[in-house]
Scaffold this motif. Structure first.
Motif, short mmCIF file in Angstrom:
data_model
loop_
_atom_site.label_atom_id
_atom_site.label_comp_id
_atom_site.label_asym_id
_atom_site.label_seq_id
_atom_site.Cartn_x
_atom_site.Cartn_y
_atom_site.Cartn_z
N LYS A 134 3.73 12.80 -0.05
CA LYS A 134 4.34 12.80 1.34
C LYS A 134 6.02 13.24 1.55
N GLU A 136 0.80 -1.23 0.15
CA GLU A 136 0.20 -0.04 -0.27
C GLU A 136 0.90 1.27 0.15
N GLN A 137 1.96 1.25 0.79
CA GLN A 137 2.84 2.47 0.78
C GLN A 137 3.72 2.86 -0.27
N PHE A 138 4.28 1.56 -0.90
CA PHE A 138 5.61 1.88 -1.62
C PHE A 138 5.32 1.42 -3.02
N ASN A 139 6.08 2.04 -4.07
CA ASN A 139 5.99 1.75 -5.47
C ASN A 139 6.73 0.59 -5.89
N ARG A 140 8.14 1.06 -5.39
CA ARG A 140 9.23 0.57 -6.06
C ARG A 140 9.85 -0.53 -5.07
N GLN A 141 9.50 -1.74 -5.02
CA GLN A 141 9.89 -2.45 -3.78
C GLN A 141 10.78 -3.57 -4.52
N LYS A 170 3.73 10.62 -7.29
CA LYS A 170 2.49 10.38 -7.55
C LYS A 170 1.53 11.53 -8.12
N ILE A 193 11.91 -2.52 -14.16
CA ILE A 193 12.08 -2.37 -12.67
C ILE A 193 11.72 -0.94 -12.24
N PHE A 194 12.00 0.05 -13.03
CA PHE A 194 11.75 1.32 -12.89
C PHE A 194 10.20 1.66 -12.43
N ASN A 195 9.40 0.87 -13.19
CA ASN A 195 7.82 1.18 -13.18
C ASN A 195 7.24 0.19 -12.19
N GLY A 196 8.22 -0.46 -11.60
CA GLY A 196 7.87 -1.20 -10.03
C GLY A 196 6.39 -1.98 -10.14
N SER A 197 5.68 -1.80 -8.90
CA SER A 197 4.23 -2.30 -8.88
C SER A 197 3.62 -1.93 -9.91
N SER A 198 3.70 -0.67 -10.70
CA SER A 198 2.48 -0.36 -11.65
C SER A 198 3.11 -0.75 -13.01
N ILE A 258 6.21 8.60 -10.70
CA ILE A 258 5.93 7.25 -10.16
C ILE A 258 6.23 7.43 -8.65
N ASP A 310 12.26 1.84 -3.07
CA ASP A 310 11.84 2.84 -2.02
C ASP A 310 11.51 1.74 -0.76
#
Lengths: 268, 426
Positions: free
Chosen positions: B88, A26-31, B68, B413-418, B65, A159
């Motif tokens: 944040k 929920e908190q982080f984008n790039r794990q 946001k 990898i840069f795009n991460g979870s999205s 990203i 992150d």
């Protein structure tokens, strides 16, 4: 004193670990997962994998700190698991340092500017002309593990990093929290299994039929570089007396003592 | 010596080639003189091709990203207003204000107004009105002039565009500060001339002079309305005219930069003032696409970056304008943050405004591009490679699969979870 949640069941600890991972998503984008193919980080890898897949997310990449002294079995296992489970592995490696090793030593003057600056940062005694290609000295650990690790985190702008840190490993780790902030590069450490004991880790590994590094079978309790990991028994790790012997007894004890200082500069 | 004053000038929508130091065919003597005292970055890349995410990046040192503050397929344009308030990360102005800087901003961009969250950390944040302000404030005030034109216009373009049009139309007759040539710059400079320079200051300026529309004055010619909105399929002739006006705007803005520098010199603070001159994105002026946002072409994301502080020269290394945060921290606090990354990214999440007028064929897609080892690769969420170039020259993908796959890997990898390309490889 080792810190421990003595009466909490493993099942509850697994639930808690997953809640921590959910919160991190929920908190982080790039794990990324800090993974060594050892038991603890493989447990974390599997927990992260389960939570991510349940949310239809792809498994985040893993960072392997590659100091050039891993066992062949470690690389084999890394390749096998990452191919089967489908995630990327990033090798955090100090190429400059490793390319300059000669007879187990590196001439300080040979190192590039970045490495020299890192040595200055930790107040290295430049009267020494050489340093050992060792993971167990303060400067060796810094240049071969901490520096490439931090560079990789910064380069990919991760992150949040999942790690397999546990309270009961040693005193330095007993004050850890589930999520903590680090600087330079700025990121968060997510530590879902801090509550797990060494025994919990093995129970979970076998229950989930996770791939076990072959060296644990021959008695190693804790695995890292092939020149520095020692075993204290020939029994498989999980059959040893986990409660009354030190998990990291096979690792250089000086290093365990320098842990606080290592952590100050960003070591795991 | 006292703490250096710091001025961050964002020339909104200014292409790199609109400045003399980057393109000898244009006339910007004042910026060029500033450049002679400065480090000129030849390969500066904006992290996003439009105002809101790009400024959020300059203010935080983070990509869209990460912070946001960017559009999505459903949230666009002014709907993003205010999101910076809850963002944040700590902002540049917050850091500088906490360290004794008087933080001041003059912005003529409607996306950056008091209350928008872009004012975080500023002791004083002034919005300099230009026409956009009226679009928002007087939306209900629409009256009934030019009935026929309005009717036709609504049929063709819809009601929302009519409101925009009406404001422009009204202003082009009101000659508001010389609009559309002057889009707020005159008032920004006037404000600066009256400011106190006693305490070290950090000043953020956003000049809108390079932003569209570009036209000399409104006429009743058949295409007059379209001219106002820049709302047409462009042909070679009109492109030529718009480009001419665009570079003229650069010359016009350059005068204001000259006045700013004169002010600093007259007050004997030029030498102790660091100036960072940059833009948030460029502008595409071609038959295929006119405007900004949506795509990641070099005309949109290769931007000017000129830094006057301790030394001058030309830097050819690629640098992202997200590093403006680190550049300023290095100046203000004598830090030594590295501003060069091995890989530099730029990204866009869809159309940036509600009103897609022409260009119906344009696709709302997510796009990410990477610059690494002089290569540039852009990929979209249809898993199409839109651009693979080296220093602007087209390269053959089939002949460079290993490189392309490595770049795709880095983007993923840069795009991460999205991430939107997953394990796409060529």
């Amino acid at each position: 004193m080792k810190r421990e949640e003595k009466y909490l069941s493993l099942n509850a600890k697994i639930h808690i670990a997953k809640i921590v991972i959910e919160d991190s998503i929920e908190q982080f984008n790039r794990q990324a997962i800090v993974w060594s193919a050892g038991k603890d980080s493989t447990v974390v890898l599997n927990l992260v994998r389960e939570v991510f897949l349940s949310r239809n997310l792809k498994i985040p990449p893993a960072i392997l700190i590659d100091h050039g002294q891993h066992y062949d079995e470690t690389y084999d296992l890394v390749n096998k698991i990452s191919a089967e489970w489908g995630f990327k592995v990033l090798y955090a490696k100090n190429d400059d340092f490793i390319s300059k090793v000669n007879n187990g030593k590196v001439l300080i003057d040979d190192l590039d500017e970045d490495n020299i600056n890192e040595l200055k940062k930790i107040n290295f005694d430049f009267n020494k002309k050489y340093m050992d290609y060792s993971l167990e000295t303060f400067e060796g650990n810094h240049l071969l593990k901490t520096v490439p690790f931090n560079n990789t985190v910064g380069k990919y702008r991760f992150d949040a990093l999942y790690t397999g840190v546990r309270w009961d490993e040693n005193d330095a780790r007993s004050m850890e929290t589930f999520i903590s902030k680090r600087n330079k590069p700025e990121h968060y450490r997510v530590q879902p299994i801090i509550l797990f004991t060494e025994r919990d880790v093995w129970d979970y590994m076998f229950d989930r039929k996770l791939p076990v590094h072959p060296l644990y079978y021959s008695g190693y309790r804790s695995i890292d570089g092939k020149y520095d990991s020692k075993k204290i028994s020939d029994k498989p790790a999980w059959e040893q007396d986990l409660d009354n012997t030190e998990e990291r007894a096979g690792r250089a004890q000086d290093k365990e003592k320098m842990m606080e200082r290592l952590r100050e500069f960003g070591y795991m | 010596m006292d703490k250096p004053n710091i001025i961050l000038i964002v020339a909104d929508t200014m292409r790199r080639d609109a400045i003399g130091v980057y393109n000898s065919n244009v006339n910007t003597p004042n910026i060029d003189r500033l450049a002679a005292d400065s480090m000129v970055y030849n390969n500066a890349i904006s992290p996003s091709p439009w105002t809101v995410p790009s400024h959020a990046s300059m203010f935080t040192g983070k990509y869209a990203i990460e912070h946001k503050i960017h559009e999505t397929f459903s949230v666009k344009g002014f709907s993003l207003m205010g999101k910076m308030n809850g963002m944040k990360y700590i902002t540049l102005a917050e850091i500088l204000a906490a360290n004794g800087y008087n933080t001041i901003a003059y912005s003529s961009n409607v996306n950056m107004v008091p209350g928008s969250g872009f004012d975080r950390g500023f002791n004083q944040f002034s919005y300099i009105k230009n026409y956009y302000k009226l679009i928002i404030e007087d939306e209900l005030e629409l009256k009934y002039g030019k009935r026929k034109a309005i009717k036709k216009y609504v049929e063709k373009y819809g009601y929302l565009n009519l409101i925009n049009l009406y404001r422009l139309y009204k202003l082009s007759y009101n000659h508001y500060n010389g609009y559309p040539t002057d889009k707020g710059g005159y008032e920004i400079i006037n404000n600066i001339k009256n400011m106190s320079t006693n305490t070290p200051f950090f000043m953020f300026l956003n000049f809108m002079e390079m932003h569209d529309p570009y036209f000399e004055k409104y006429t009743n010619e058949p295409d007059g309305l379209d001219n106002l909105m820049q709302n047409r399929k462009n042909n070679i002739k009109s492109i030529h005219k718009i480009k001419e006006l665009y570079y003229k705007q650069a010359h016009y803005l350059d005068n204001y930069i000259g006045e700013l520098i004169k002010f600093l010199k007259d007050n004997n603070i030029y030498d102790n003032t660091a100036i960072i001159f940059a833009s948030d994105h460029g502008q595409e002026i071609s038959e295929d696409y006119y405007g900004h946002g949506i795509f990641l072409s070099d005309n949109l994301i290769r931007v000017p970056l000129i830094v006057k502080y301790n030394g001058h020269g030309i830097c050819k290394k690629y640098v992202s304008t997200i590093k403006i945060m680190d550049i300023i921290k290095n100046i203000a606090f004598n830090e030594k943050n590295n501003i060069f990354d091995e890989s530099i990214f730029s990204e866009v999440y869809g159309i940036n405004v509600d009103s897609a007028l022409n260009y119906k064929e344009r696709k709302e897609l997510r796009r990410t591009c990477i610059y690494k080892n002089n290569y540039k690769l852009t990929v979209n969420s249809d898993k199409q490679i839109e651009e693979f170039t080296m220093d602007g020259k087209l390269l053959n993908i089939d002949g460079s699969k290993i490189v392309v796959n490595e770049l795709l890997n880095d983007i993923s990898i840069f795009n991460g979870s999205s991430d939107f390309i997953n394990d796409f490889q060529v």
